[in-house]
Write an enzyme that holds these catalytic residues in place. Structure first.
Site, mmCIF file in Angstrom:
data_model
loop_
_atom_site.group_PDB
_atom_site.id
_atom_site.type_symbol
_atom_site.label_atom_id
_atom_site.label_comp_id
_atom_site.label_asym_id
_atom_site.label_seq_id
_atom_site.Cartn_x
_atom_site.Cartn_y
_atom_site.Cartn_z
ATOM 1 N N ASN A 25 31.118 36.985 43.811
ATOM 2 C CA ASN A 25 30.442 37.112 44.729
ATOM 3 C C ASN A 25 29.669 38.367 45.003
ATOM 4 O OD1 ASN A 25 28.552 36.679 46.962
ATOM 5 N ND2 ASN A 25 28.775 34.450 47.072
ATOM 6 N N GLU A 76 25.433 34.810 43.867
ATOM 7 C CA GLU A 76 24.757 35.301 45.229
ATOM 8 C C GLU A 76 24.100 36.350 45.059
ATOM 9 O OE1 GLU A 76 24.225 34.560 49.304
ATOM 10 O OE2 GLU A 76 26.718 34.441 49.078
ATOM 11 N N ASP A 127 31.781 31.391 42.669
ATOM 12 C CA ASP A 127 32.124 31.295 44.121
ATOM 13 C C ASP A 127 32.497 29.383 44.742
ATOM 14 O OD1 ASP A 127 32.767 30.736 47.138
ATOM 15 O OD2 ASP A 127 31.003 32.591 47.633
ATOM 16 N N ASN A 147 33.946 28.678 47.040
ATOM 17 C CA ASN A 147 33.672 27.859 48.852
ATOM 18 C C ASN A 147 35.014 26.760 49.201
ATOM 19 O OD1 ASN A 147 32.236 29.665 50.429
ATOM 20 N ND2 ASN A 147 30.651 28.418 49.207
ATOM 21 N N ASP A 203 37.737 32.390 45.514
ATOM 22 C CA ASP A 203 36.961 32.382 44.536
ATOM 23 C C ASP A 203 37.983 31.687 43.189
ATOM 24 O OD1 ASP A 203 34.164 34.368 45.022
ATOM 25 O OD2 ASP A 203 35.828 34.196 46.657
ATOM 26 N N ASP A 253 31.300 41.282 50.582
ATOM 27 C CA ASP A 253 32.142 40.063 51.344
ATOM 28 C C ASP A 253 33.266 39.637 50.921
ATOM 29 O OD1 ASP A 253 30.528 38.293 50.735
ATOM 30 O OD2 ASP A 253 30.340 37.350 52.926
ATOM 31 N N HIS A 254 32.852 39.513 49.241
ATOM 32 C CA HIS A 254 33.637 39.094 48.356
ATOM 33 C C HIS A 254 34.372 40.423 47.386
ATOM 34 C CE1 HIS A 254 31.992 35.134 47.931
ATOM 35 N NE2 HIS A 254 31.848 34.742 48.778
#
Length: 258
Positions: free
Chosen positions: A7, A34, A145, A147, A216, A245-246
């Site tokens: 991501n 994203e 991802d 989540n 992930d 952030d990933h």
DNA sequence: ATGGTAGGTGCCCTA
């Protein structure tokens, strides 16, 4: 054969990171989430310059998924059956005999919210579609991802996260239903350790304090399970300047011996 | 303590 998911939280901002990581890690197939890029604005020449074919399904501002591959992807699917959904979160393609399904699972905001209900509906519909994909393509990789942190050992503070978004029982049950199709969380085939995170919030210096979650995932079908030779999460990317952030999560499959 | 940071957009939304 190395297959990865990342991501990037805006492909435009993260192009230099993508270039660096592809040079370092040399994935054969890379699923991005994203991208936040409309298809007309997708930076295809920059991707091709890295030596990849690419298919993508994007929209303005939010979401957006892409598959990069050394071999040209075919049989591309961008929609989830039974969902009339403008959000670009699903991308399936065949790459060299492997069926690749890239997911950017709905975040869900908070347990009980409208977005949470949408997350569970979306996961239901995707799981139904994956059942069909698996029937047609026994060699299936589902990555992205998610989540969802599958278990407490994937969470830095399980008590604080208990029944919170990304960790709630209905979310974990939805993931379980997907795995019950005959898919395996490849990471846990080779690594039993807690503290193996792929995402750290930008806030509260979460990465420096290692306040992360493993959300992930790279799932492999039964017929690929025995070929999973190595797995990893390249958290070094989170130390780079202006990071996503990933971190990328990857799996290496041994060659087929036929 | 209901915050904080980041990205894209446009005078907030999503994560």
């Amino acid at each position: 054969m190395k297959i990865a998911s990342w991501n990037v939280n805006s492909l435009k901002v993260r192009l230099p990171h993508l270039q660096q990581w592809c040079a370092d890690a040399a994935p054969d197939i890379l699923a991005l989430q994203e991208t936040k890029s409309e298809d007309g604005a997708f930076p295809l020449p920059a991707i091709q310059a890295l030596g990849y074919h690419c298919v993508f399904s994007g929209q303005r501002t939010y979401n957006g998924v892409a598959i990069l591959a050394r071999e040209a992807p075919t049989d591309v699917v961008t929609d989830v059956a039974g969902l009339d959904d403008p959000q670009r979160r699903f991308l399936a393609a065949t790459v060299g005999g492997l069926r690749i399904v890239n997911l950017y699972v709905v975040n869900g905001q908070s347990v009980g919210s409208e977005k949470y209900a949408y997350k569970l509906r979306w996961l239901d519909a995707v799981t139904a579609q994956l059942r069909e994909e698996l029937a047609r393509h026994p060699e299936l990789v589902v990555l992205g991802d998610f989540n969802i942190a599958p278990e407490d050992r994937d969470v830095h503070d399980p008590e604080a996260w208990r029944e919170q978004i990304l960790c709630s029982t209905p979310e974990r049950e939805a993931l379980r239903a997907m795995l019950d199709l005959g898919l395996h969380d490849s990471f846990r085939l080779h690594n039993d350790e807690p503290g193996q995170y792929s995402w750290w919030d930008y806030r509260q210096a979460a990465f420096r304090r290692d306040l992360g979650l493993r959300i992930d995932l790279v799932l492999v079908s039964e017929s690929l399970k025995a070929r999973v030779a190595d797995v990893g999460i390249d958290r070094v990317t989170r130390t780079w300047e202006r990071p996503s952030d990933h971190a990328p999560a990857w799996v290496r499959l041994s060659d087929t011996t036929s």
